[in-house]
Design an enzyme around this catalytic site. Structure first.
Site, PDB file in Angstrom:
ATOM      1  CB  SER A  43     -12.335  -5.966   5.192  1.00 29.31           C
ATOM      2  OG  SER A  43     -12.585  -4.728   5.783  1.00 29.31           O
ATOM      3  NE  ARG A  95      -4.362  -2.406  10.529  1.00 28.99           N
ATOM      4  CZ  ARG A  95      -5.198  -1.726   9.760  1.00 28.99           C
ATOM      5  NH1 ARG A  95      -6.452  -2.119   9.649  1.00 28.99           N
ATOM      6  NH2 ARG A  95      -4.793  -0.656   9.109  1.00 28.99           N
ATOM      7  CD  GLU A 128     -10.515  -3.068   9.171  1.00 30.07           C
ATOM      8  OE1 GLU A 128      -9.944  -2.011   8.886  1.00 30.07           O
ATOM      9  OE2 GLU A 128     -10.201  -4.168   8.658  1.00 30.07           O
ATOM     10  NE  ARG A 183      -6.438   1.526  12.110  1.00 27.37           N
ATOM     11  CZ  ARG A 183      -7.051   0.328  12.208  1.00 27.37           C
ATOM     12  NH1 ARG A 183      -6.828  -0.450  13.220  1.00 27.37           N
ATOM     13  NH2 ARG A 183      -7.891  -0.067  11.276  1.00 27.37           N
ATOM     14  CG  HIS A 184      -2.602   2.877   8.041  1.00 26.05           C
ATOM     15  ND1 HIS A 184      -3.280   3.587   8.998  1.00 26.05           N
ATOM     16  CD2 HIS A 184      -3.554   2.398   7.187  1.00 26.05           C
ATOM     17  CE1 HIS A 184      -4.578   3.555   8.730  1.00 26.05           C
ATOM     18  NE2 HIS A 184      -4.777   2.833   7.642  1.00 26.05           N
ATOM     19  CD  GLU A 225      -3.893   3.246   1.889  1.00 25.39           C
ATOM     20  OE1 GLU A 225      -4.131   3.526   3.061  1.00 25.39           O
ATOM     21  OE2 GLU A 225      -4.314   2.209   1.332  1.00 25.39           O
ATOM     22  NE  ARG A 234      -3.689  -2.494   0.646  1.00 19.88           N
ATOM     23  CZ  ARG A 234      -4.628  -2.925   1.501  1.00 19.88           C
ATOM     24  NH1 ARG A 234      -5.061  -2.135   2.453  1.00 19.88           N
ATOM     25  NH2 ARG A 234      -5.150  -4.135   1.370  1.00 19.88           N
TER      26      ARG A 234
END
Lengths: 575, 575
Positions: free
Chosen positions: B501, B549, B498, B355-356, B349, B347
């Site tokens: 998913s 996570r 979270e 948490r990323h 991002e 990712r």
């Protein structure tokens, strides 16, 4: 058992409009198939030829599909008319196409599905509900229809016979008109016929009472599963009888991989692959190894030199890891003791051969050693003997399925794996009249030759060749204690092809720097790696294996693309 | 047992020259340590602050290391002189530094090493050989020396007492001068002291008879393991007593990760991580899932939109897979039935949060479903309850080691996982005075709040929230059967965050195209994906979890960088 009809109330209208496009018995001579070249070769030119041919073929196919789609739309309109007659059928609730929203998690019915592979004599006279794909359909007149249902490689013959209040002519027509590879739910009664069933794995029949289409396949598929599952032997045999059967080439298979994957051989291959990985993990875990994940995004170029995929990482130059080598060693410096990793490995090399991929799954291990790199070879030895034993013992069905399409002899291996030094190998080659550079590497052809010599002399197709010349190994390889021309390294071969490389590593930072510099590697780019050895580093070694190669060579397959789910090579990045 | 000396004949000269650089008792106040900011925070600004500070610190450290290296070289020369006196020691064969080529796989001695963790009372009066790192050394006068040896988190107190023909003064000096984190081989006799041993895990002592340095650590380390292993609680407690203990910040830890990994907490974290993966695999295998590997190199951009790492693939634009989503679904279309994959996910991002990560390990599963996405939630439910049970049962030592440095309460979870609909969640929030868009997504803060409400009402920190608004889910999510504003999807939460998913997917190609187009995705770029559903696709669903996570939240750690071996974030691509 609940009534199926209750669960698909939206079934009626939308279904009828979509039945007719399913044209019964479509059987095409497809541009994607080539009759001219045997598929069972690993020669470069032929593989390239295959690619060119199939690109054209794929274009043609796309045009054809487009045309078919238009035909289907027209047919759908016509079908609306025909629907009227089916609507008039008092048994119409017992069959038809299920559409949205009935497949959108509407409810949990509590119905029980039986797996096709479990439908057998023990269920005689019982009503069962199965879901599977239509493998074939065959109407016999207007009152009888046969279809073969497939699930997970198991097949079941289903029969519709017109009978009052049970099966109507329209129902037989609906069932036998379903396109191949569509999913259906069938409720029926298990019966045991007098004669053995040849066209299916299950030796019982299902007397169909209800049948619902769950998902439609295009009436004309780019690959027929029967064709894709055919063995070279059968093609040759038919040819001798004057019949030319369809041969699907490797590239066409990969273009339509989701169809190709449905053949029994491919179902076997990918279950075997999973099993190889399981055994790798379980064996190493039982020996105190810890599974880790190292980064694939690396600053600079991992291991220096060779071709890497480069990319921009937030404005900084980066590349994809060619192996977890440096980081797994750092994990050892971090006191994890013994580690393994299973993950993707990226090679931007332009090798278009039967045994190279641009992305493959690496099985890597690294461990502290007390004295000798033979400790690493011991692990390799026991691990792979355990693996081969387990595959032969627990994957009989899968191996049989693979062998049916791609016949092969079981791998010959010893209880205690043969170890030869590189010098011994060179000597064996010399005695057989093959002269090689005693301090150079062996090429693929020579490796194959040595494999044959070893098989003749020692009766094994699995062996370790160790103490390679230092010059042909990476900078982090520990030189031999007594002769700096050699190294504490090894390769492992299956059926004459290399699958594993391993070695003791240099754990002394000064020697590591000297070795890297000597090979022209920019020390700056591996600074954090070398620094890792300055805080106390234990002697250690490890090895790396390609998962796809293990499966390919264990099953004597001719192309690594057969053992990669969605292979990546210099010419392919889809699907 | 063979005599150790026999195995290291090259030990004498090179050793002596390298003993002296080990400066005894080095203890520095290091620029890499910060006293000013608490490490135990997850706030963005502070994390960024930490980075800036430690870059400076790292530079300072580099200069310092360079200086130290020069000092060592000078000391080495002086040592050559001092060596003469040790040479005169008649016991000099029993100790010293082992150098190359004695560590280059010279021979296999047949000696047996005992693991430090297994040295206990049962070996009383026995001679054992151990290898480990020097944790601490302490001379007591000239005749006695203590050192603590560490291996795999276990520690053993070793004692040298001068005695005729056994231990010389020079030997005590050598042993107590060894630098921390260096590896040594020690042969000694196990003795059981009267009083319990506080400074080591093993409740026996080793009376040293032979000691050999195997690998040297720099005398001054950028991080002391004791400092890195210290808990926030101990730092606070000391501060109240007026003592300021060293606190190692997160960024410094990552800069010198191979040292940081040696703390008991980190040893625990990465063994737990491995165990999470084991349970994930074993559970799914037992339920008929097949492990697969999908390509990470993808043409175009996977799943469209979001930030991907782009690269050039042999002249064609490509990117790194943001998830195995499309290919795991294609594996389902290829009839693998139920699949899982464990592999890296990328990712690009710019999320710099606790948490990323830019690269993490995805645990993905996909499966055919018969009727309802609850079948997927059932798997998640049973899988995670089994996982938590197993961790609590089988990883007590690891959890204890983590808890000692980072105290946490065991996760509260129910035998049967709570499932709430999104609407119910919104209602709970509303009743608690938190108004949210009923068709929007929940932000991190609101998710935390809902987690608290759920814990209060249902007594669980692990629950499933399902039937999310369709607008906040990807294009391949199946809309709800009764209301197109909702979808057949779910998220799973641990401690209010979270982690999973999942959803039923669209298996109807026409709807898939419409959905993708509606969200502005170029259909051309996902053509082979959509085509995969044209050859008959079963209803299916699946889910994805981030390995890091799961570990972070199970252990209530405050930063995902603590559970990634070598983390990658927008600012970090090394080591």
């Amino acid at each position: 058992m609940l009534d199926l009809c209750l669960w698909y109330p939206n079934r009626h209208k939308p279904i009828m409009a979509s039945i007719c496009p399913f044209v019964k018995g479509t059987s095409i001579s497809n541009a994607n198939y080539t009759m001219s070249q045997p598929e069972n070769t690993s020669n470069l030119a032929e593989e390239e030829g295959g690619t060119t041919l199939s690109k054209k073929a794929a274009k043609k196919e796309a045009i054809k599909q487009e045309k078919l789609k238009r035909q289907q739309e027209a047919a759908a309109a016509a079908a609306a008319l025909a629907a009227a007659s089916i609507e008039a059928d008092p048994l119409s609730e017992n069959y038809g196409e299920v559409a949205l929203p009935d497949l959108q998690s509407k409810a949990v019915s509590g119905r029980k599905w039986t797996e096709v592979g479990l439908v057998n004599e023990s269920l005689k006279d019982k009503t069962v509900l199965v879901r599977g794909r239509i493998q074939t359909t065959r109407p016999v007149g207007k009152n009888i229809g046969f279809l073969v249902l497939r699930e997970k490689g198991f097949t079941l013959q289903c029969v519709l016979t017109v009978a009052d209040n049970l099966v109507s002519r329209q129902m037989v027509k609906f069932a036998t008109s379903l396109s191949k590879e569509s999913h259906v739910d069938i409720e029926g009664i298990v019966s045991v016929p007098d004669a053995p069933i040849k066209g299916a794995t299950q030796q019982v029949e299902l007397q169909v009472r209800k049948i619902y289409g769950i998902s439609k396949a295009l009436p004309t598929l780019p690959i027929n599963i029967d064709d894709a599952a055919r063995s070279e032997v059968d093609i040759e045999k038919a040819l001798q009888g004057g019949e030319q059967l369809v041969r699907v080439n490797q590239d066409t298979r990969l273009n339509f991989r989701v169809l190709d994957l449905r053949t029994p051989a491919n179902q076997g291959i990918f279950r075997i692959q999973c099993q190889v990985e399981n055994i790798f993990r379980q064996f190493l875990l039982s020996e105190g190894f810890v599974g880790i994940h190292t980064p694939k995004l690396i600053a600079g170029s991992s291991e220096g030199g060779a071709s890497v995929f480069r990319l921009d990482y937030k404005g900084r130059p980066a590349c994809l890891a060619q192996s977890p080598q440096l980081h797994k060693q750092m994990a050892i410096c971090g006191d994890l003791g013994r580690v393994f990793e299973i993950g993707p490995v990226f090679r931007a090399e332009d090798s278009f051969t039967h045994r190279h991929l641009c992305e493959f799954t690496g099985l890597d291990a690294e461990m502290e050693i007390k004295e000798h790199y033979s400790e690493v070879m011991d692990v390799v030895d026991r691990l792979f003997v355990a693996m081969f034993d387990s595959l032969n013992e627990n994957c009989k069905k899968e191996l049989e399925a693979i062998g049916k399409q791609y016949p092969f002899e079981p791998l010959k291996y010893l209880r205690k794996t043969l170890r030869l030094t590189f010098e011994e190998g060179v000597q064996m080659l010399k005695e057989a009249g093959v002269e090689v550079d005693p301090l150079g590497d062996l090429n693929t052809e020579v490796e194959r030759k040595l494999g044959k010599l070893v098989l003749e002399k020692y009766g094994t197709e699995f062996y370790i060749l160790h103490r390679y010349p230092l010059a042909v190994r990476p900078f982090y390889t520990m030189p031999a204690y007594d002769n700096p021309a050699y190294s504490n390294s090894f390769d492992v071969f299956i059926r004459g092809e290399e699958i594993i490389s391993g070695a003791q590593r240099v754990h002394v930072p000064e020697l590591l720097s000297t070795r890297a510099e000597g090979l022209g590697i920019d020390l700056k780019s591996i600074e954090t790696y070398i620094d890792a050895f300055r805080y106390g580093a234990p002697p250690h070694g490890g090895f790396g294996v390609g998962l796809e190669r293990v499966v390919m060579l264990f099953c004597a397959l001719n192309n690594i693309r057969k053992t990669s789910l969605f292979p990546r090579d210099p010419q392919r990045i889809t699907p």
